[in-house]
Every structure is written in C-alpha cells, then in structure tokens.
Design a protein around this motif. Structure first.
Motif, PDB file in Angstrom:
ATOM      1  N   SER A   1      24.262  25.177 -34.118  1.00  9.73           N
ATOM      2  CA  SER A   1      25.772  24.381 -34.096  1.00  9.73           C
ATOM      3  C   SER A   1      25.944  26.451 -32.938  1.00  9.73           C
ATOM      4  CB  SER A   1      26.316  24.215 -35.081  1.00  9.73           C
ATOM      5  OG  SER A   1      27.448  24.856 -35.776  1.00  9.73           O
ATOM      6  N   LEU A   2      27.425  26.121 -33.187  1.00 11.80           N
ATOM      7  CA  LEU A   2      27.850  27.516 -31.999  1.00 11.80           C
ATOM      8  C   LEU A   2      28.854  28.689 -32.858  1.00 11.80           C
ATOM      9  CD1 LEU A   2      27.944  26.461 -28.717  1.00 11.80           C
ATOM     10  CD2 LEU A   2      26.094  28.015 -30.272  1.00 11.80           C
ATOM     11  N   PHE A   3      29.151  27.482 -34.394  1.00  9.65           N
ATOM     12  CA  PHE A   3      30.237  28.176 -34.791  1.00  9.65           C
ATOM     13  C   PHE A   3      29.845  28.216 -36.958  1.00  9.65           C
ATOM     14  CE2 PHE A   3      32.842  26.923 -31.177  1.00  9.65           C
ATOM     15  CZ  PHE A   3      33.119  28.540 -30.856  1.00  9.65           C
ATOM     16  N   TYR A   4      29.770  29.155 -37.365  1.00  9.95           N
ATOM     17  CA  TYR A   4      29.090  28.902 -38.839  1.00  9.95           C
ATOM     18  C   TYR A   4      30.780  28.838 -39.961  1.00  9.95           C
ATOM     19  CZ  TYR A   4      25.086  29.185 -36.548  1.00  9.95           C
ATOM     20  OH  TYR A   4      24.080  28.365 -35.213  1.00  9.95           O
ATOM     21  N   ASN A   5      31.208  29.009 -40.979  1.00  8.45           N
ATOM     22  CA  ASN A   5      32.115  28.801 -41.564  1.00  8.45           C
ATOM     23  C   ASN A   5      31.251  28.992 -42.812  1.00  8.45           C
ATOM     24  OD1 ASN A   5      34.216  28.838 -39.799  1.00  8.45           O
ATOM     25  ND2 ASN A   5      33.978  26.647 -39.936  1.00  8.45           N
ATOM     26  N   GLY A   6      31.720  30.081 -43.814  1.00  9.17           N
ATOM     27  CA  GLY A   6      30.855  30.092 -45.528  1.00  9.17           C
ATOM     28  C   GLY A   6      29.013  30.065 -44.456  1.00  9.17           C
ATOM     29  N   VAL A   7      29.177  29.942 -44.194  1.00  7.73           N
ATOM     30  CA  VAL A   7      26.888  30.376 -43.465  1.00  7.73           C
ATOM     31  C   VAL A   7      27.399  31.056 -42.455  1.00  7.73           C
ATOM     32  CG1 VAL A   7      24.808  28.921 -43.542  1.00  7.73           C
ATOM     33  CG2 VAL A   7      26.736  27.596 -44.701  1.00  7.73           C
TER      34      VAL A   7
ATOM     35  N   GLY B   1      39.338  30.893 -58.921  1.00 15.54           N
ATOM     36  CA  GLY B   1      39.333  29.402 -58.700  1.00 15.54           C
ATOM     37  C   GLY B   1      40.161  28.776 -57.495  1.00 15.54           C
ATOM     38  N   SER B   2      40.844  29.343 -57.158  1.00 16.97           N
ATOM     39  CA  SER B   2      42.453  28.932 -56.721  1.00 16.97           C
ATOM     40  C   SER B   2      42.206  28.872 -55.414  1.00 16.97           C
ATOM     41  CB  SER B   2      42.749  29.001 -57.375  1.00 16.97           C
ATOM     42  OG  SER B   2      43.894  30.846 -57.524  1.00 16.97           O
ATOM     43  N   HIS B   3      41.385  30.294 -54.450  1.00 12.72           N
ATOM     44  CA  HIS B   3      41.622  30.955 -53.367  1.00 12.72           C
ATOM     45  C   HIS B   3      39.524  30.720 -53.012  1.00 12.72           C
ATOM     46  CE1 HIS B   3      45.640  31.884 -54.354  1.00 12.72           C
ATOM     47  NE2 HIS B   3      45.618  32.505 -53.113  1.00 12.72           N
ATOM     48  N   LEU B   4      39.516  30.744 -51.586  1.00  8.68           N
ATOM     49  CA  LEU B   4      38.325  30.900 -51.499  1.00  8.68           C
ATOM     50  C   LEU B   4      38.070  32.293 -50.124  1.00  8.68           C
ATOM     51  CD1 LEU B   4      35.069  29.777 -51.175  1.00  8.68           C
ATOM     52  CD2 LEU B   4      36.040  28.414 -49.453  1.00  8.68           C
ATOM     53  N   LEU B   5      37.365  33.006 -49.822  1.00  4.99           N
ATOM     54  CA  LEU B   5      37.182  34.232 -49.338  1.00  4.99           C
ATOM     55  C   LEU B   5      35.721  33.226 -48.458  1.00  4.99           C
ATOM     56  CD1 LEU B   5      38.518  36.617 -47.729  1.00  4.99           C
ATOM     57  CD2 LEU B   5      36.555  38.184 -49.264  1.00  4.99           C
ATOM     58  N   PHE B   6      36.202  33.811 -47.614  1.00  4.68           N
ATOM     59  CA  PHE B   6      34.940  33.196 -46.619  1.00  4.68           C
ATOM     60  C   PHE B   6      34.820  33.999 -44.580  1.00  4.68           C
ATOM     61  CE2 PHE B   6      38.009  29.986 -44.464  1.00  4.68           C
ATOM     62  CZ  PHE B   6      37.482  30.018 -43.536  1.00  4.68           C
ATOM     63  N   ASN B   7      33.429  34.328 -44.392  1.00  6.22           N
ATOM     64  CA  ASN B   7      33.456  34.885 -43.269  1.00  6.22           C
ATOM     65  C   ASN B   7      33.375  33.545 -41.856  1.00  6.22           C
ATOM     66  OD1 ASN B   7      33.072  37.153 -44.658  1.00  6.22           O
ATOM     67  ND2 ASN B   7      30.483  37.622 -43.860  1.00  6.22           N
ATOM     68  N   SER B   8      33.246  33.302 -40.864  1.00  3.06           N
ATOM     69  CA  SER B   8      32.793  32.872 -39.869  1.00  3.06           C
ATOM     70  C   SER B   8      32.999  32.580 -38.988  1.00  3.06           C
ATOM     71  CB  SER B   8      34.589  31.921 -39.220  1.00  3.06           C
ATOM     72  OG  SER B   8      35.404  32.844 -38.825  1.00  3.06           O
ATOM     73  N   PHE B   9      31.274  32.685 -38.057  1.00  3.46           N
ATOM     74  CA  PHE B   9      30.395  33.393 -37.108  1.00  3.46           C
ATOM     75  C   PHE B   9      30.625  32.497 -35.925  1.00  3.46           C
ATOM     76  CE2 PHE B   9      29.212  33.913 -41.267  1.00  3.46           C
ATOM     77  CZ  PHE B   9      28.771  35.141 -41.775  1.00  3.46           C
TER      78      PHE B   9
ATOM     79  N   TYR C   1      22.029  36.326 -49.091  1.00  5.13           N
ATOM     80  CA  TYR C   1      23.379  36.177 -47.871  1.00  5.13           C
ATOM     81  C   TYR C   1      24.543  35.574 -48.048  1.00  5.13           C
ATOM     82  CZ  TYR C   1      18.080  36.609 -46.733  1.00  5.13           C
ATOM     83  OH  TYR C   1      17.202  37.528 -46.940  1.00  5.13           O
ATOM     84  N   GLU C   2      25.433  36.113 -48.838  1.00 12.17           N
ATOM     85  CA  GLU C   2      26.899  35.162 -49.214  1.00 12.17           C
ATOM     86  C   GLU C   2      27.667  35.687 -48.029  1.00 12.17           C
ATOM     87  OE1 GLU C   2      27.891  37.514 -53.040  1.00 12.17           O
ATOM     88  OE2 GLU C   2      27.505  34.988 -54.498  1.00 12.17           O
TER      89      GLU C   2
ATOM     90  N   TYR D   1      22.893  37.458 -39.152  1.00 12.18           N
ATOM     91  CA  TYR D   1      23.965  37.919 -40.408  1.00 12.18           C
ATOM     92  C   TYR D   1      22.914  37.456 -41.545  1.00 12.18           C
ATOM     93  CZ  TYR D   1      28.098  39.986 -38.963  1.00 12.18           C
ATOM     94  OH  TYR D   1      28.952  41.034 -38.146  1.00 12.18           O
ATOM     95  N   GLN D   2      22.008  36.427 -41.329  1.00 10.06           N
ATOM     96  CA  GLN D   2      20.677  36.043 -42.259  1.00 10.06           C
ATOM     97  C   GLN D   2      19.488  37.137 -42.702  1.00 10.06           C
ATOM     98  OE1 GLN D   2      20.135  31.752 -42.775  1.00 10.06           O
ATOM     99  NE2 GLN D   2      18.240  31.883 -44.037  1.00 10.06           N
ATOM    100  N   GLU D   3      19.253  37.008 -41.170  1.00 11.55           N
ATOM    101  CA  GLU D   3      18.461  38.321 -41.195  1.00 11.55           C
ATOM    102  C   GLU D   3      18.441  39.569 -41.247  1.00 11.55           C
ATOM    103  OE1 GLU D   3      15.467  37.098 -41.393  1.00 11.55           O
ATOM    104  OE2 GLU D   3      15.594  35.201 -40.933  1.00 11.55           O
ATOM    105  N   ASP D   4      19.156  39.770 -40.583  1.00 17.29           N
ATOM    106  CA  ASP D   4      19.648  41.454 -40.671  1.00 17.29           C
ATOM    107  C   ASP D   4      20.696  42.188 -40.880  1.00 17.29           C
ATOM    108  OD1 ASP D   4      16.769  41.554 -39.392  1.00 17.29           O
ATOM    109  OD2 ASP D   4      18.286  41.404 -37.547  1.00 17.29           O
ATOM    110  N   VAL D   5      21.754  41.232 -41.602  1.00 23.34           N
ATOM    111  CA  VAL D   5      23.154  42.331 -41.886  1.00 23.34           C
ATOM    112  C   VAL D   5      23.043  42.061 -43.347  1.00 23.34           C
ATOM    113  CG1 VAL D   5      25.441  42.417 -41.630  1.00 23.34           C
ATOM    114  CG2 VAL D   5      24.041  41.811 -39.824  1.00 23.34           C
ATOM    115  N   LEU D   6      23.543  40.685 -43.496  1.00 21.83           N
ATOM    116  CA  LEU D   6      23.297  40.261 -45.486  1.00 21.83           C
ATOM    117  C   LEU D   6      22.217  40.691 -45.716  1.00 21.83           C
ATOM    118  CD1 LEU D   6      25.563  37.199 -44.739  1.00 21.83           C
ATOM    119  CD2 LEU D   6      26.560  39.560 -45.101  1.00 21.83           C
TER     120      LEU D   6
END
Length: 158
Positions: A1-7, A30-38, A21-22, A12-17
């Motif tokens: 995949s080229l786009f990742y939302n929340g994963v 629990g009413s809002h969600l903050l997430f990274n997109s890659f 690896y959140e 980022y998994q190997e070198d940044v986070l």
C-alpha cells in the motif's frame, strides 16, 4: 500500500517511532481520534530476496532463485514519506477530518512527526513532537482548537 492511516509505514516503524509504534491516539473520553497518515507515493521501492522456509515463500522446484519482496525504502537524498497529523470527531462522522498543522518552522521542508498525544480532557489541545530531516532540530508543540495550528513551545537544536 502507498497510504497508511494510523498504521506506521516501514520507515516510521523501524526508525522513527518507539515501541509500541503508535500512530493513533484516542482522546481521554473516546470521542475524538488523533492519527498520523503516511503517504509513500514518492518513496522509492527496494526489492530484496526473501529466504524463508516457514511461510511457504520458497523457490519453486527447478527455480534457482528465491522469492523476492518489495518495500518502500527512502535513502539519503531521495523522498521520505509525507506524514500528516489528523483529528477525527467520532461523535460526528459527517464532519471532515481536521488537519493538525506543524509549526511554522517546518513550512516548506521535510520533517518527521515523532509522537503526539492529548494534553487536556476536553479535546481542545494536543501536543506533537516534530523533527527536521537532518535531525538537528526538534520542536515540542502545542496545537489547539479550532485552528489546530501547532505553536512551538520548546526547541532543541544540535
């Protein structure tokens, strides 16, 4: 995949986070969600041989070469994944996601987003830690509703 939302993607998994690896964070209530997109669209592909007996990815009978795998793998001077921080209101899914903007110092340059999280209990403020690509500037920022533009609170320069 080229786009990742929340994963996190490979970089980022190997070198940044750091573990676990959140790349997504629920608000305290629990009413809002903050997430990274890659977005890995511009990251080059690296293909490597895959040697494994445990998952059935062995060479076919009569074939001299092992199977191969591909991964999006940035190298120095080549494009990194584009990371963005988003906010979703889980109580009103008809609203579009809100983009949490990095601090002004990162405008027009590559950056990493190393962590984020909620600061308060009323879903109006988050903290995010940003780093430039040369990794000689790290900024801890506070990002507040309704604009969600991050403001530098502390910076470390190497």
């Amino acid at each position: 995949s080229l786009f990742y939302n929340g994963v996190p993607d490979w970089l980022y998994q190997e070198d940044v986070l750091t573990p676990p690896y959140e790349a997504l964070w629920c608000s305290p209530d629990g009413s809002h969600l903050l997430f990274n997109s890659f977005n890995d669209s511009d990251v080059r592909t690296f293909t490597h041989p895959w040697f494994s007996l445990s998952d059935g990815l062995t060479a076919e009978p009569g074939v001299s070469f092992p199977a191969s795998r591909s991964v999006r793998y940035p190298t120095p001077g080549s494009p990194n994944p584009v990371v963005k921080l988003w906010l979703a209101d889980l109580n009103n899914t008809t609203l579009p996601y809100k983009r949490v903007q990095p601090p002004e110092v990162f405008e027009d340059q590559d950056y990493y987003l190393t962590s984020a999280g909620w600061i308060d209990d009323d879903n109006h403020q988050v903290a995010a830690v940003w780093m430039n690509r040369p990794q000689n500037l790290t900024v801890i920022s506070s990002c507040s509703a309704p604009s969600w533009v991050c403001v530098e609170k502390h910076a470390e320069r190497a």
